[in-house]
Design an enzyme around this catalytic site. Structure first.
Site, mmCIF file in Angstrom:
data_model
loop_
_atom_site.group_PDB
_atom_site.id
_atom_site.type_symbol
_atom_site.label_atom_id
_atom_site.label_comp_id
_atom_site.label_asym_id
_atom_site.label_seq_id
_atom_site.Cartn_x
_atom_site.Cartn_y
_atom_site.Cartn_z
ATOM 1 N N LYS A 76 3.469 15.312 -65.667
ATOM 2 C CA LYS A 76 3.878 16.698 -65.888
ATOM 3 C C LYS A 76 3.953 16.962 -67.382
ATOM 4 C CE LYS A 76 7.627 19.941 -64.996
ATOM 5 N NZ LYS A 76 8.837 20.240 -64.221
ATOM 6 N N LYS A 105 0.370 18.185 -63.106
ATOM 7 C CA LYS A 105 0.815 19.563 -63.306
ATOM 8 C C LYS A 105 0.795 19.919 -64.784
ATOM 9 C CE LYS A 105 5.037 22.163 -62.820
ATOM 10 N NZ LYS A 105 6.446 22.077 -62.708
HETATM 11 C C1 PBG Z 1 11.495 22.338 -62.620
HETATM 12 C C2 PBG Z 1 10.138 22.850 -62.396
HETATM 13 C C3 PBG Z 1 9.363 23.701 -63.200
HETATM 14 C C4 PBG Z 1 8.198 23.977 -62.469
HETATM 15 C C5 PBG Z 1 8.287 23.278 -61.279
HETATM 16 N N1 PBG Z 1 9.483 22.572 -61.260
HETATM 17 C C6 PBG Z 1 9.647 24.320 -64.508
HETATM 18 C C7 PBG Z 1 9.722 23.509 -65.726
HETATM 19 O O1 PBG Z 1 9.532 22.306 -65.742
HETATM 20 O O2 PBG Z 1 10.050 24.127 -66.744
HETATM 21 C C8 PBG Z 1 7.091 24.886 -62.894
HETATM 22 C C9 PBG Z 1 6.340 25.530 -61.795
HETATM 23 C C10 PBG Z 1 5.488 26.678 -62.202
HETATM 24 O O3 PBG Z 1 5.367 27.044 -63.390
HETATM 25 O O4 PBG Z 1 4.899 27.265 -61.299
HETATM 26 N N2 PBG Z 1 11.639 21.459 -63.649
#
Ligand code: PBG
Length: 327
Positions: free
Chosen positions: A194, A247
């Site tokens: 991520k 992601k």
């Molecule tokens: C929680 C999380 C996030 C997303 C999914 N889980 C936000 C982040 O990490 O700031 C992002 C999902 C999206 O942008 O569609 N940490």
């Protein structure tokens, strides 16, 4: 003319093109992200994500029914509590908004596959994904909380948990607690790779989870890196992850391919809020053919190696598959 090889030969009809297609997209691999809020009779449109809403528990059931009817039977649930505090206590409260939503969904739709997003940023007053020690997110202290959150979701009806916090060692910590509580068959889909991405902007607006200070770069990955994705993926496999997620998706096809090559477990790709926002906004302005672009971007994730696809376009993709535009 003595040309034998004519690549155009296999492009002469739609039937033939579909037969020789290298990438298949199936409805069974789609996961739809859902936002739940407190209160009753709430359906709040998310301004930067036209067509996406936050639902109160009573109203989320209608949305789930609509998704099931379209052939999408998997959801990823995000909770947005009214009360936020330093340790995100609503994330693991038995009667927290996400736990109540999961219970209600499972009771009404036993066939629905529920995945819980395990993180703290929607629940903490400071908006970071863990417990703070000064300005620093304390990795090891956060692990106990994450495990507790995961267990509370499973007890509320989650079929799978998906840690998205990016703390080191969280998969092992969650696996350990779930196993000790007899949940040996609950899979973990790790947000293993991520990146600290600006593509999450609309989500943070939707979830009210933007960090109150600083950014997430001390725990989420630097998007200049690709070998680091291998390191993250392999360590999560070792810790017991059942599925690995990459992601964002759209600008990260190379990463999806790389993770797919170096591991032997299913790979998921999350087409995040910023991707949805860009396609939707340009589509609404009439600058691009929204459905066509949506299909092309989805196929690209699968072509790169994704087995599973999380997307706010899940219902529309299911329809496109039904209509033979994709799949
Ligand atoms: C929680 C999380 C996030 C997303 C999914 N889980 C936000 C982040 O990490 O700031 C992002 C999902 C999206 O942008 O569609 N940490």
């Amino acid at each position: 003319m003595d040309m034998i090889n004519r690549p155009r030969r296999l492009r002469t009809s739609d039937t033939l093109r579909k037969m020789v297609r290298e990438t298949r997209v199936s409805k069974s691999s789609l996961i739809y992200p859902l936002f739940v809020v407190e209160g009753e009779n709430q359906v709040q449109e998310i301004p930067s994500m036209a067509g996406q809403y936050r639902y109160s528990v009573d109203r989320v059931l209608c949305k789930v029914e609509e998704m099931l009817r379209s052939g999408v039977d998997k959801v990823m649930v995000f909770g947005i509590p009214d009360h936020k505090d330093a340790c995100g206590s609503q994330a693991y409260a038995q009667d927290g908004v996400v736990q109540r939503a999961m219970r209600a969904m499972k009771e009404r739709f036993p066939e629905l596959y529920i995945i819980g997003d395990v993180c703290m940023c929607e629940y903490t007053s400071h908006g970071h994904c863990g417990i703070l020690n000064g300005d620093y997110v304390d990795n090891d202290k956060t692990l106990d909380y994450l495990a507790k959150i995961a267990l509370s979701q499973v007890e509320a009806g989650a079929d799978m948990v998906a840690p998205s916090d990016m703390m080191d060692g969280r998969v092992a910590a969650i696996r350990d607690l779930l196993d000790r509580c007899g949940r040996i068959n609950t899979p973990i889909m790790s947000y293993a790779v991520k990146y600290a991405s600006s593509f999450y902007g609309p989500f943070r607006e939707a979830a009210g989870s933007a960090p109150a200070f600083g950014d997430r770069k001390s725990y989420q990955m630097d998007w200049h890196n690709s070998r680091e994705a291998v390191k993250e993926a392999l360590s999560d496999v070792e810790e017991g992850a059942d599925i690995l997620m990459v992601k964002p998706a759209m600008a990260y096809g190379d990463i999806i391919s790389r993770v797919k090559e170096i591991t032997d477990i299913p790979v998921a790709a999350y087409s995040v809020s910023g991707e949805y926002c860009m396609v939707k906004t340009c589509g609404n302005l009439g600058y691009v053919d929204e459905t066509a672009i949506m299909c092309e971007i989805a196929a690209a994730a699968y072509r790169a190696g994704a087995d599973i696809y999380l997307t706010y376009f899940a219902k529309e993709l299911a329809k496109a598959i039904d209509e033979g535009r994709l799949g």
